[in-house]
Enzyme design. Structure first.
Site, short mmCIF file in Angstrom:
data_model
loop_
_atom_site.label_atom_id
_atom_site.label_comp_id
_atom_site.label_asym_id
_atom_site.label_seq_id
_atom_site.Cartn_x
_atom_site.Cartn_y
_atom_site.Cartn_z
N SER A 1 -23.99 -22.70 81.76
CA SER A 1 -23.18 -22.20 82.86
C SER A 1 -21.69 -22.21 82.54
O SER A 1 -20.96 -21.28 82.90
CB SER A 1 -23.45 -23.01 84.13
OG SER A 1 -23.22 -24.39 83.92
N GLY B 1 -11.11 -29.70 83.88
CA GLY B 1 -11.06 -29.18 85.24
C GLY B 1 -9.89 -29.75 86.01
O GLY B 1 -8.85 -30.05 85.42
N LYS C 1 -15.68 -39.45 83.63
CA LYS C 1 -15.93 -38.98 85.01
C LYS C 1 -17.40 -38.63 85.19
O LYS C 1 -17.94 -38.73 86.30
CB LYS C 1 -15.01 -37.82 85.35
CG LYS C 1 -15.06 -36.63 84.41
CD LYS C 1 -15.94 -35.51 84.90
CE LYS C 1 -15.87 -34.31 83.99
NZ LYS C 1 -16.74 -33.19 84.40
N SER D 1 -22.42 -30.75 90.87
CA SER D 1 -22.33 -31.72 89.78
C SER D 1 -23.71 -32.11 89.27
O SER D 1 -24.49 -32.75 89.97
CB SER D 1 -21.59 -32.98 90.26
OG SER D 1 -21.69 -34.01 89.30
N GLU E 1 -24.50 -34.67 80.94
CA GLU E 1 -23.77 -35.30 79.83
C GLU E 1 -23.58 -36.80 80.06
O GLU E 1 -23.47 -37.57 79.11
CB GLU E 1 -22.39 -34.63 79.66
CG GLU E 1 -22.43 -33.19 79.22
CD GLU E 1 -22.59 -33.03 77.72
OE1 GLU E 1 -23.07 -33.98 77.05
OE2 GLU E 1 -22.24 -31.96 77.21
#
Length: 336
Positions: free
Chosen positions: A18, A144, A199, A262, A289
């Site tokens: 994506s 991001g 994150k 997410s 990830e």
């Protein structure tokens, strides 16, 4: 490094997921030519026939005068000025190891990967620099806060390009900017890249807590403590002055921890609800990830010995099979 018009840039996009699809949309619609490497011949044929990626963001239509899907990695890379890495971190080494060591000699490399090389426990840009003998000034990273799904919908998005070469960062920012994407350069490549890795760990842990039934109050405390955990870790590894409240750090953390898009939060939520790690991985259509990042950061911290209770809790749940309810209960007592 000269700044060229967008239409003069040739970009090799590696990956069919994506984020690769979203980035290909942005840069191709801005006028750059994209050689798009995908592993699957069927996906390439589908793109050539229909102009859509059959697996991800399939609503996006591509102009095949600017986007050339292909499975020949060496050819795609050879034709490009820029190489954008957008394959999962767990698979980037076997992909890049197919290339000759001089294949990237005169190219500029942007990592769009939010992970580390498993087992080696190194950042993707560090691995690329070592493997292909590149100068730091040839490397950059894109961060991001930005979800690929919202790029496909052309919702307002912000990106940061980190590189020790500010001119490289600014040039790539120009390739990304349009009416719904704003992009800004930064010199903090390592800080941005480590934050992007961590994150995902935090989002995964937020998902576990949500799956167990914890609410917004607890998640707010979790994320607040996560900022402190990231600060300690970054200071130990890369003690540079940086404002962690900036969007490349805090913004990226927040969107990953809270968003419905997410994949790391989704993966954690499944684990919190009782899925085994393997069953959660099998049910998801995308790679989380954070699963791999947890082990890499945990292993790195064995030497640093920083106080990292969130990473430790996630590691014990995912790799030592401790019950999520037990770990979150223990984690509660470590928060302030």
């Amino acid at each position: 490094m000269p700044v060229f018009p967008k239409s003069m840039h040739k970009i090799a996009m590696l990956g069919g997921g994506s984020w690769a699809t979203a980035l290909t949309k942005i840069v191709s619609e801005n006028g750059s030519h994209v050689g798009w490497w995908l592993r699957s011949k069927d996906d390439v044929q589908h793109l050539l026939r229909t102009r859509h990626n059959p697996r991800y963001l399939s609503s996006v239509a591509f102009d095949l005068a600017r986007v050339q899907p292909a499975t020949d990695l060496a050819d795609v890379v050879a034709e490009a000025d820029w190489l954008v890495l957008a394959v999962p971190a767990a698979f980037v080494q076997p992909v890049l190891d197919k290339l000759d060591r001089d294949a990237l000699k005169n190219k500029r490399i942007i990592s769009a990967i939010k992970g580390m090389i498993p087992e080696k426990n190194v950042l993707v840009t560090d691995y690329v620099a070592q493997r292909f003998r590149l100068a730091p000034e040839q490397l950059g990273v894109v961060a991001g806060p930005c979800h690929a799904e919202e790029v496909a919908l052309e919702k307002q998005s912000y990106l940061t390009i980190g590189s020790p070469d500010v001119e490289l960062a600014e040039t790539f920012c120009q390739l990304l900017r349009n009416r719904y994407v704003k992009a800004h350069p930064s010199a903090d490549l390592d800080g941005i890249e480590y934050c992007a890795v961590m994150k995902n760990i935090i989002a995964l842990t937020c998902g576990i807590a949500h799956g167990l039934g914890y609410g917004d109050n607890f998640q707010a405390v979790l994320v607040s403590n996560a900022v402190q955990e990231i600060r300690r870790f970054l200071h130990a590894l890369s003690p540079l002055p940086r404002d962690l409240s900036a969007s490349a750090y805090l913004g990226d953390l927040l969107v990953t921890a809270y968003s419905q898009f997410s994949r790391n939060r989704t993966f954690g939520n499944m684990v919190g609800r009782g899925y085994s790690v393997k069953s959660a991985q099998m049910e998801m259509n995308m790679v989380a990830e954070g699963y791999y990042a947890v082990k890499s950061i945990h292993d790195l911290n064995k030497k640093l010995k920083e106080f990292m209770p969130i990473t430790d809790a996630a590691y014990r749940v995912l790799y030592e099979k401790v019950a999520p309810a037990v770990e979150i209960e223990l984690l509660k007592e470590k928060f302030r």
